[in-house]
Design an enzyme around this catalytic site. Structure first.
Site, PDB file in Angstrom:
ATOM      1  N   TYR A  91      15.302  67.577  27.154  1.00  0.00           N
ATOM      2  CA  TYR A  91      15.230  68.298  25.880  1.00  0.00           C
ATOM      3  C   TYR A  91      14.404  67.454  24.911  1.00  0.00           C
ATOM      4  O   TYR A  91      13.441  66.808  25.296  1.00  0.00           O
ATOM      5  CB  TYR A  91      16.652  68.615  25.384  1.00  0.00           C
ATOM      6  CG  TYR A  91      16.683  69.766  24.404  1.00  0.00           C
ATOM      7  CD1 TYR A  91      16.301  71.036  24.800  1.00  0.00           C
ATOM      8  CD2 TYR A  91      17.073  69.581  23.086  1.00  0.00           C
ATOM      9  CE1 TYR A  91      16.294  72.111  23.914  1.00  0.00           C
ATOM     10  CE2 TYR A  91      17.074  70.641  22.194  1.00  0.00           C
ATOM     11  CZ  TYR A  91      16.684  71.898  22.615  1.00  0.00           C
ATOM     12  OH  TYR A  91      16.676  72.942  21.734  1.00  0.00           O
ATOM     13  N   LYS A 164      17.909  74.203  26.621  1.00  0.00           N
ATOM     14  CA  LYS A 164      19.173  74.363  25.899  1.00  0.00           C
ATOM     15  C   LYS A 164      20.305  74.679  26.863  1.00  0.00           C
ATOM     16  O   LYS A 164      21.409  74.136  26.773  1.00  0.00           O
ATOM     17  CB  LYS A 164      19.030  75.483  24.871  1.00  0.00           C
ATOM     18  CG  LYS A 164      19.938  75.343  23.681  1.00  0.00           C
ATOM     19  CD  LYS A 164      19.437  74.254  22.757  1.00  0.00           C
ATOM     20  CE  LYS A 164      20.208  74.184  21.467  1.00  0.00           C
ATOM     21  NZ  LYS A 164      19.648  73.213  20.529  1.00  0.00           N
TER      22      LYS A 164
END
Length: 556
Positions: A91, A164
């Site tokens: 991420y 996510k």
């Protein structure tokens, strides 16, 4: 050459070299794999060694992405075993570079791609994934207008939805087979993409206005009908749309916007921890927020709601906030204020007393407001100058300063600078991982205000409670659960828990969220043994037996 048997071509069922002898016999894998049968532990050790040999963070991200496409269980096992190390790889910040390179590095599709030029395909696109109403727990969607700190990246935004969900699986045990990443491809204003012959998205500027609103409405209506138990997670929408979408649909659907609600919750958690040190009640705080976009106003909203719970009325609570953006302190006579900014705008007369032309900069605002809490969501590197910090520190014994912008080159002030300028008195958490800072013989451990400390646990809590919607009480409970995991009594203690313990932290948050959902009357399921119910709901990266699965032949 014949295609792979389906159990190897599907990343949800592929075990690789861990297929047992019986599974190899049943599914036509004899001779298609080396003779050795490895355990998942052995595979994970080998994969970690391969990962460590990657020359750059981006190469490591690509390696993990390829593993994700081959073997979901092994990918999530590796991520879970090394979550603190790999979170910045899968991420933020590394995913930002992967997003920029998406069209050029494209290998295989993952997720659902919805084009505004073909709105008639929205339902068909979801039906094509062959998941029923009870098969989906979470859908993460973005329109990619405001990706992290890098702006508008069109269809490349699918990577943010994928990342996510990967974090939610690793941190909170959401079943990856029950999660859907989605991108709303509504065009892009990124000229470099539109002129790139390899760009994979629709080739026109970003659609706005009524046509955009109809497309979003169609998306929300479709996923709510097809997957009535799923949490609809919105990510990285532009400030002109994010708040409006949440206000429009958030009270009718099970919806969550991490940029507003997640950022607000983690900031509230850091604030609550800081106030344990200062001993000053929340209702007595004075707050300056630098950066009055989606995140900054979302933070103000949650802090204001917490002040009201702490005894203030709404009008008084609003008066405790000064929001500063590019034009300076927000004033009620500014013509371009967004709807969500308006209630925080200060009277024009107040600004006139501070500046001849009415434009009040951050330093002047700090001198005037004498804040106890200074929050940065501006992405302006160095905005919290020494003069700003020292001015604040003259009026408060233990200033709370939360520079939340990321990546590091966009942070408002580094903790080392902040603590040096305040002789170690400032209390801080930041939006990026940083090393401890020693000042005056005290080692200050700096907590990272990472939304991953809250949004996976919120998602898990919604899943367990089957909450009809996400309430302010559930967000407050998540923040309090995070703050409750740190002991602030020791000098230099962090304000937030370590990301290394994220799975345990997410379970704690989920328990608090389920309780809050029940108290708010939105839970449709309230387990007798709540702690065990949360544990049972957490998917584990383990190979399921395929001995009874039918043989479906090969994929050509």
């Amino acid at each position: 050459m014949a295609g792979l048997p389906w159990v190897m071509s599907d990343p949800l069922t592929n075990h690789g070299t861990a297929f047992t002898r019986a599974e190899r016999e049943r599914h036509g894998l004899v001779g298609r794999l080396p003779d050795g049968v490895l355990t998942l532990d052995q595979q994970a050790r080998r994969a970690y060694g391969q990962l460590r040999r990657q020359p750059t963070d981006l190469a490591a991200h690509i390696y993990l992405e390829q593993l994700h496409d081959r073997n979901e269980v092994l990918y999530h096992r590796l991520l879970m075993d090394h979550l603190e190390e790999l979170l910045p790889i899968v991420y933020d910040p590394t995913v930002g570079q992967a997003i920029k390179d998406y069209s050029h590095e494209y290998r295989r599709p993952r997720g659902v791609f919805l084009s505004i030029d073909r709105p008639q395909d929205v339902r068909r696109s979801f039906e094509a994934v062959h998941l029923s109403a009870d098969d989906v727990d979470m859908v993460v969607v973005t329109d990619a207008e405001q990706i992290l700190g890098i702006g508008d990246w069109g269809v490349h935004g699918i990577q943010i939805s994928i990342g996510k969900l990967a974090v939610c699986t690793a941190a909170a045990g959401l079943d990856p087979g029950r999660c859907l990443p989605v991108v709303l491809d509504v065009g892009t204003d990124n000229a470099a993409l539109l002129n790139d012959p390899l760009y994979l998205g629709v080739r026109h500027s970003r659609v706005r206005g009524e046509r955009y609103d109809r497309f979003v409405a169609d998306y929300v209506r479709t996923v709510a009908e097809l997957y009535p138990h799923a949490l609809l997670h919105f990510e990285d929408f532009g400030p002109g749309n994010a708040r409006r979408i949440l206000d429009t649909y958030g009270t009718r659907h099970r919806m969550f916007n991490d940029d507003m609600q997640g950022t607000g919750a983690i900031t509230l958690a850091a604030t609550l921890s800081a106030l344990e040190v200062t001993g000053v009640p929340l209702r007595d705080q004075r707050v300056v927020v630098f950066g009055a976009g989606t995140a900054g106003v979302g933070i103000a909203d949650q802090l204001r709601a917490a002040m009201v719970r702490d005894g203030l009325d709404e009008d008084t609570a609003v008066q405790r906030f000064w929001l500063v953006d590019k034009p300076g302190l927000l004033r009620d006579d500014m013509p371009d204020l967004r709807d969500y900014q308006r209630e925080y705008a200060r009277p024009a007369a107040e600004a006139a007393d501070l500046s001849e032309d009415g434009r009040v900069d951050l330093l002047t605002t700090v001198r005037h407001a004498r804040p106890t809490l200074l929050v940065g969501t501006s992405t302006v590197r160095g905005a919290f100058t020494r003069e700003v910090v020292e001015t604040m520190a003259r009026h408060v014994e233990r200033p709370v300063v939360l520079p939340l912008s990321n990546p590091t080159e966009r942070i408002e002030v580094l903790p080392s600078e902040l603590l040096s300028w305040t002789d170690g008195k400032a209390l801080t958490a930041v939006g990026v991982p940083v090393e401890p800072v020693e000042v005056g013989g005290v080692r200050h451990v700096i907590g990272q205000a990472n939304n991953a400390l809250v949004y996976p646990g919120i998602a898990l809590g919604v899943l367990v409670s089957r909450a009809e919607r996400v309430t302010p009480g559930m967000l407050r409970a998540a923040a309090e659960a995070v703050a409750g995991q740190v002991a602030t009594g020791e000098p230099g203690a962090p304000l937030l828990p370590e990301v290394a313990n994220l799975r345990a932290s997410s379970a704690t948050v989920a328990v608090a969220v389920v309780r809050a959902a029940a108290e708010d009357g939105v839970a449709t399921v309230v387990p007798d043994d709540l702690v065990q119910a949360v544990q049972d709901a957490m998917w584990q990266p383990e190979y399921a037996s395929l001995s009874d699965a039918p043989d479906r032949g090969c994929d050509e």
